[in-house]
Design an enzyme around this catalytic site. Sequence first.
Site, PDB file in Angstrom:
ATOM      1  N   ASP A  67     -31.161  11.519  -0.395  1.00  0.00           N
ATOM      2  CA  ASP A  67     -30.646  10.153  -0.465  1.00  0.00           C
ATOM      3  C   ASP A  67     -30.337   9.718  -1.899  1.00  0.00           C
ATOM      4  OD1 ASP A  67     -33.333  10.043  -1.235  1.00  0.00           O
ATOM      5  OD2 ASP A  67     -33.963   8.936   0.533  1.00  0.00           O
ATOM      6  N   ASN A 136     -43.470   2.463   6.218  1.00  0.00           N
ATOM      7  CA  ASN A 136     -43.007   2.065   7.559  1.00  0.00           C
ATOM      8  C   ASN A 136     -42.529   3.264   8.377  1.00  0.00           C
ATOM      9  OD1 ASN A 136     -40.613   2.723   6.357  1.00  0.00           O
ATOM     10  ND2 ASN A 136     -39.691   0.688   6.482  1.00  0.00           N
ATOM     11  N   HIS A 138     -40.353   5.597   7.319  1.00  0.00           N
ATOM     12  CA  HIS A 138     -39.002   6.112   7.053  1.00  0.00           C
ATOM     13  C   HIS A 138     -39.037   7.503   6.428  1.00  0.00           C
ATOM     14  CE1 HIS A 138     -39.007   3.976   2.904  1.00  0.00           C
ATOM     15  NE2 HIS A 138     -38.786   5.230   2.616  1.00  0.00           N
ATOM     16  N   GLU A 143     -34.398   4.194   7.986  1.00  0.00           N
ATOM     17  CA  GLU A 143     -35.347   3.101   8.199  1.00  0.00           C
ATOM     18  C   GLU A 143     -35.615   2.901   9.691  1.00  0.00           C
ATOM     19  OE1 GLU A 143     -36.989   1.803   5.899  1.00  0.00           O
ATOM     20  OE2 GLU A 143     -35.809   1.104   4.182  1.00  0.00           O
TER      21      GLU A 143
HETATM   22  C1  GLP Z   1     -38.416   6.358  -0.900  1.00  0.00           C
HETATM   23  C2  GLP Z   1     -37.491   7.556  -0.603  1.00  0.00           C
HETATM   24  C3  GLP Z   1     -38.118   8.500   0.363  1.00  0.00           C
HETATM   25  C4  GLP Z   1     -39.573   8.635   0.029  1.00  0.00           C
HETATM   26  C5  GLP Z   1     -40.272   7.341   0.342  1.00  0.00           C
HETATM   27  C6  GLP Z   1     -41.718   7.290  -0.130  1.00  0.00           C
HETATM   28  O1  GLP Z   1     -37.845   5.122  -0.854  1.00  0.00           O
HETATM   29  N1  GLP Z   1     -36.171   7.248  -0.172  1.00  0.00           N
HETATM   30  O2  GLP Z   1     -37.437   9.749   0.330  1.00  0.00           O
HETATM   31  O3  GLP Z   1     -40.164   9.647   0.785  1.00  0.00           O
HETATM   32  O4  GLP Z   1     -39.550   6.224  -0.096  1.00  0.00           O
HETATM   33  O5  GLP Z   1     -41.777   7.173  -1.503  1.00  0.00           O
HETATM   34  P1  GLP Z   1     -43.066   7.504  -2.348  1.00  0.00           P
HETATM   35  O6  GLP Z   1     -43.213   8.982  -2.303  1.00  0.00           O
HETATM   36  O7  GLP Z   1     -42.755   7.001  -3.728  1.00  0.00           O
HETATM   37  O8  GLP Z   1     -44.202   6.801  -1.709  1.00  0.00           O
END
Ligand code: GLP
Length: 248
Positions: A67, A136, A138, A143
């Site tokens: 992403d 959440n 995702h 989402e």
């Molecule tokens: C982000 C990314 C995801 C990631 C998630 C958790 O927004 N788009 O790919 O897995 O949220 O992030 P983190 O690893 O910083 O908790």
Amino acid sequence: MKIFREKDYDAMSRRAAQVIAAEIAHNPACVLGLATGSTPEGAYKYLVDWYEKGFLSFTDVRSVNLDEYVGLSPDHDQSYRYFMRSNLFDHVDIAPENTRVPDGLAADTTAFCAEYDAYIRSLGYVDLQLLGIGRNGHIGFNEPGDCFVKETHVVDLAESTIDANSRFFATRDDVPKQAISMGIGAIMGAKKVLLCASGEEKADAIYNSVRGPITPKCPGSILQLHPNVVLVADEAALSKLIAAGVVK
Ligand code: GLP
């Protein structure tokens, strides 16, 4: 699903890096699906360290990232292209032309998303897809919603995701409101999925993804239908599965 229970963030990172390094050793020209966020940072550090020690090479590896924020240039220090360069690409021997991150500045996002999916198909899909998970549930930036979206697409970020990611920006208003995300089709098309999680705040998302109903309200739950998932998580992230007796 194979589950690795690890003591803490560092142990989780080391185990995740071992799974990635094993994939590269097994298939030096593999296609890695890569993720950003705090979760994989430690694994990337291990991979850089092992590369510097001569234990592995990325010469023939191809990568596609999950992403990118809409509106951020690759040089913006919160863009995911910048993250990948500073955490991995600039420190190993991967060829820049073999790395892909969605283009947050694409003028025609519809055309860009179709091209991104076509590129993933042209590679024969991903061999190993690394995933973190949002609080959440995702995955990538898929989402919670009313349906699973198969293709790469533009996403309106959930308010809770904007809140969670505001820690990386000067103010909450600076957090982009949209992102381009690989869809569930490409994630589920990967031959193997490596899901990583650390910390108590991920315990619900991990429990719901592993044991909850398969529903787009928790996108990670679709992974229950994938035949080859490895979950590497620390005890805090596994705490609800441990309490339920699912993980020993
Ligand atoms: C982000 C990314 C995801 C990631 C998630 C958790 O927004 N788009 O790919 O897995 O949220 O992030 P983190 O690893 O910083 O908790």
